[in-house]
Scaffold this active site. Sequence first.
Site, PDB file in Angstrom:
ATOM      1  N   LYS A  15       0.856  -1.196   0.000  1.00 57.34           N
ATOM      2  CA  LYS A  15       0.000   0.000   0.000  1.00 57.34           C
ATOM      3  C   LYS A  15       0.888   1.240   0.000  1.00 57.34           C
ATOM      4  O   LYS A  15       1.815   1.368   0.801  1.00 57.34           O
ATOM      5  CB  LYS A  15      -0.874  -0.028   1.258  1.00 57.34           C
TER       6      LYS A  15
HETATM    7  O1  G3P Z   1      -7.642   1.369   5.288  1.00 55.85           O
HETATM    8  C1  G3P Z   1      -8.032   2.630   5.037  1.00 55.85           C
HETATM    9  C2  G3P Z   1      -9.406   3.038   5.504  1.00 55.85           C
HETATM   10  O2  G3P Z   1     -10.332   2.052   5.344  1.00 55.85           O
HETATM   11  C3  G3P Z   1      -9.468   3.872   6.719  1.00 55.85           C
HETATM   12  O3  G3P Z   1     -10.765   4.050   7.232  1.00 55.85           O
HETATM   13  O4  G3P Z   1     -12.354   4.744   8.960  1.00 55.85           O
HETATM   14  O5  G3P Z   1      -9.922   5.332   9.207  1.00 55.85           O
HETATM   15  O6  G3P Z   1     -11.337   6.478   7.515  1.00 55.85           O
HETATM   16  P1  G3P Z   1     -11.103   5.212   8.271  1.00 55.85           P
END
Ligand code: G3P
Length: 217
Positions: free
Chosen positions: A83
């Site tokens: 990533k």
């Molecule tokens: O992996 C990246 C993503 O899904 C992060 O989610 O909830 O931290 O915005 P969030």
Amino acid sequence: MKFFLDTANSEEIERINRLGLVDGVTTNPTIIAKEGKNFETVIKEICALVPGPVSAEVTSLDSAGMIREAREISQWAKNIVVKIPMTEAGLQAVHTISKEGIKTNVTLIFSAAQGLMAAKAGATYVSPFLGRLDDIASDGIQLVSDLREIFDIYDFDTEIIAASVRHLGHVEEAALAGSDIATIPGNLFPKLWSHPLTTNGIAQFEADWQAFQEKQE
Ligand code: G3P
């Protein structure tokens, strides 16, 4: 639509994997930090649990550092996806490592232009962040639809991972928008198979059956 789990918690992965519903796993530095274990150990554990793609994020901000990390991380298991954040350095790194056969997931995508750049640089996956766009009163699902349309028009193989998924509606809308994948937090996933009317229905059937049995005795 494929389901990835957005977690590094092995209990969550094992539980949902028992249903045959885990097509892959995504992590980020925040998710890894929550587990409080060594990065490499956690990623290798997940790769052993799930045969599908497992995203592990680089932490360098310069392209040389990203490339170095990507080459190392990609050796940890066959199903690793590296990533990479959506920056100029990130695009340069993706351009280099994708030619070496390293699979990449370009993360922190907030516009269609960013998604298009990442795809052109050779990204295997792009991760538009739905919840974080909704947080700033923008439309996360519209971004997924726009990326779907662009990738279809220009025939990109790059797959769309709807990320930053916060609720059931995001999963349903991402499916309708043609996202290839939704990556779902481990604590949200059980809500996908639950419905209060299902729970009530089962309780009602159970009570009626019990009453019927007692009448027959
Ligand atoms: O992996 C990246 C993503 O899904 C992060 O989610 O909830 O931290 O915005 P969030």
